[in-house]
Design a protein around this motif. Sequence first.
Motif, mmCIF file in Angstrom:
data_model
loop_
_atom_site.group_PDB
_atom_site.id
_atom_site.type_symbol
_atom_site.label_atom_id
_atom_site.label_comp_id
_atom_site.label_asym_id
_atom_site.label_seq_id
_atom_site.Cartn_x
_atom_site.Cartn_y
_atom_site.Cartn_z
ATOM 1 N N VAL A 299 0.828 -1.209 0.000
ATOM 2 C CA VAL A 299 0.000 0.000 0.000
ATOM 3 C C VAL A 299 0.860 1.255 0.000
ATOM 4 O O VAL A 299 0.660 2.171 -0.805
ATOM 5 N N VAL A 300 1.862 1.283 0.884
ATOM 6 C CA VAL A 300 2.710 2.477 1.001
ATOM 7 C C VAL A 300 3.534 2.690 -0.262
ATOM 8 O O VAL A 300 3.603 3.803 -0.805
ATOM 9 N N VAL A 301 4.145 1.624 -0.778
ATOM 10 C CA VAL A 301 5.024 1.740 -1.945
ATOM 11 C C VAL A 301 4.271 2.208 -3.176
ATOM 12 O O VAL A 301 4.706 3.110 -3.902
ATOM 13 N N PHE A 302 3.109 1.639 -3.423
ATOM 14 C CA PHE A 302 2.399 1.979 -4.644
ATOM 15 C C PHE A 302 1.611 3.272 -4.538
ATOM 16 O O PHE A 302 1.159 3.805 -5.550
ATOM 17 N N LEU A 303 1.442 3.787 -3.349
ATOM 18 C CA LEU A 303 0.941 5.157 -3.226
ATOM 19 C C LEU A 303 2.054 6.154 -3.560
ATOM 20 O O LEU A 303 1.803 7.239 -4.088
ATOM 21 N N TYR A 304 3.282 5.758 -3.264
ATOM 22 C CA TYR A 304 4.426 6.649 -3.500
ATOM 23 C C TYR A 304 4.927 6.552 -4.933
ATOM 24 O O TYR A 304 5.134 7.557 -5.604
#
Length: 499
Positions: A125-130
């Motif tokens: 979630v965090v990586v693909f939001l960034y």
Amino acid sequence: MIEHSPAPVIAKPTRHRRTPQQQRWLRVGFFFIDQILIFTGFALAYVLRYQILWPPPFDQIVAEVAIENMVPFRAFLPIVFILQVLLGARFIVRGFYRPSRRMTLTDEATAITGSVITMIALLIVVVFLYRPFFYSRLIFAFAAVTIIVLLLSWRILLIGIRHWFWSRGLGRERVVVVGSTGLGQLVMHALTASPGAGYTLVGYLSDQPIISGNRARVFHHLGDLHDLEQVIEAYHIQQVIIALPFWQYDQLPELVARCQHMGIEYQIAPDIYQLSFDRVDIMHLSGVPLLQPKEIQLHGLNLFFKRTFDLAAVLLTLPITVPLAAIIALVIWLDSGRPIIFRQQRVGKNGRLFTCYKFRTMIPDAEQRRRELLAYNEADGPLFKMRDDPRVTRVGRWLRRTSLDELPQLFNVLLGDMSLIGPRPALPEEVERYEPWHHRRLAVQPGLACLPQALGRSEISFDEQVRLDIYYAENWTFSLDLRILMMVIPAILSGRGAW
């Protein structure tokens, strides 16, 4: 005096018994091995995805796109570092590095799988939001599988090595059995017949030694029950198994207290199933059930996280709680004058006394009039409660119904005397009337809100309240605190059990 029998051979204390410092370094070593395996698992996932290109592309165009989108491994290093930190903290909280025979391979497999999948999902979630199109999603799925496989393989190897050492008499815990009846003898036979269980039977304590007769196996009688402390010191005992017959259960609390005072682990072999099974872990030794009290979960990193949450919650809510407290103080002053704050000695963690603060809800001389009302007590156990207590003021009745009288205890939280969630602090005279098992609720910090408060407050019997408090202490998780908070709010708004 400690009695000695010349016939049996006593197991000598091992020279390779680990010191507490060696055990700490061993736990640190296991932690770093896990970190290496997490890094290795992610590296294997990278090899599978970007170098082997598995699963193979179904046509040439997809293969060319995969090669063009090749990402160097160093781009993943920050993600791997974050994953190592998250999983390391999670494993510490779950008690992976505390030596315990309670956690089986199934328990560890379940905990490892759940932890890895949760943290990988969070990273996705965090990586693909960034960077939504920069990394391959498939590498995270590969990483979850490879990390789980490596961590479980390492633990299977550890268990195999441990049992290999135990079967050869190395690294076992030295055990004394308390009791010599059929149950005690059954436990001793099970201990000697199961070298792979990791125990060395030193002998037994009993007021009535076993008459061996013509039996081949003779267990060593070390003394009477009152010799427990001397035997533990003399024979370097690490574990006590209490296997008393049911007619001697009146001695059980004293034996347990003596083990706790010496810091010795103990387990109980039940002769009858009349114990409270919600406060123990059940283990088996060659078919013999052993009961071991659950550990208090609020220590170490768990306690640090809970304290951090308490401070953050209190400080962040000050813009709301301070004006509200000022309004309540003004209303109390207009209704019944001073004092506004009621100070009272309460019993905190491990029996430590502290000053507890509340908004005054009774007339000023309420404590002096309490003795006059003892005959009207409607609570059981050591508590004193009345539905229509004549000492309560008009404003005080509303404050008690909404629990706003406890708002000043946020100051106790800041001082470290209390927590937001925990057993309600008891009066010293109440603690004096506690039964021995009630004292376990004092092993954690008292709190503003508690599980009994969420489930009915004064409508619950005192013993049931204590059982709920002990359950909270032995099964604490951060999510349990959040659930209690969410349960307390409607309980307060409804006023159920508030009197």
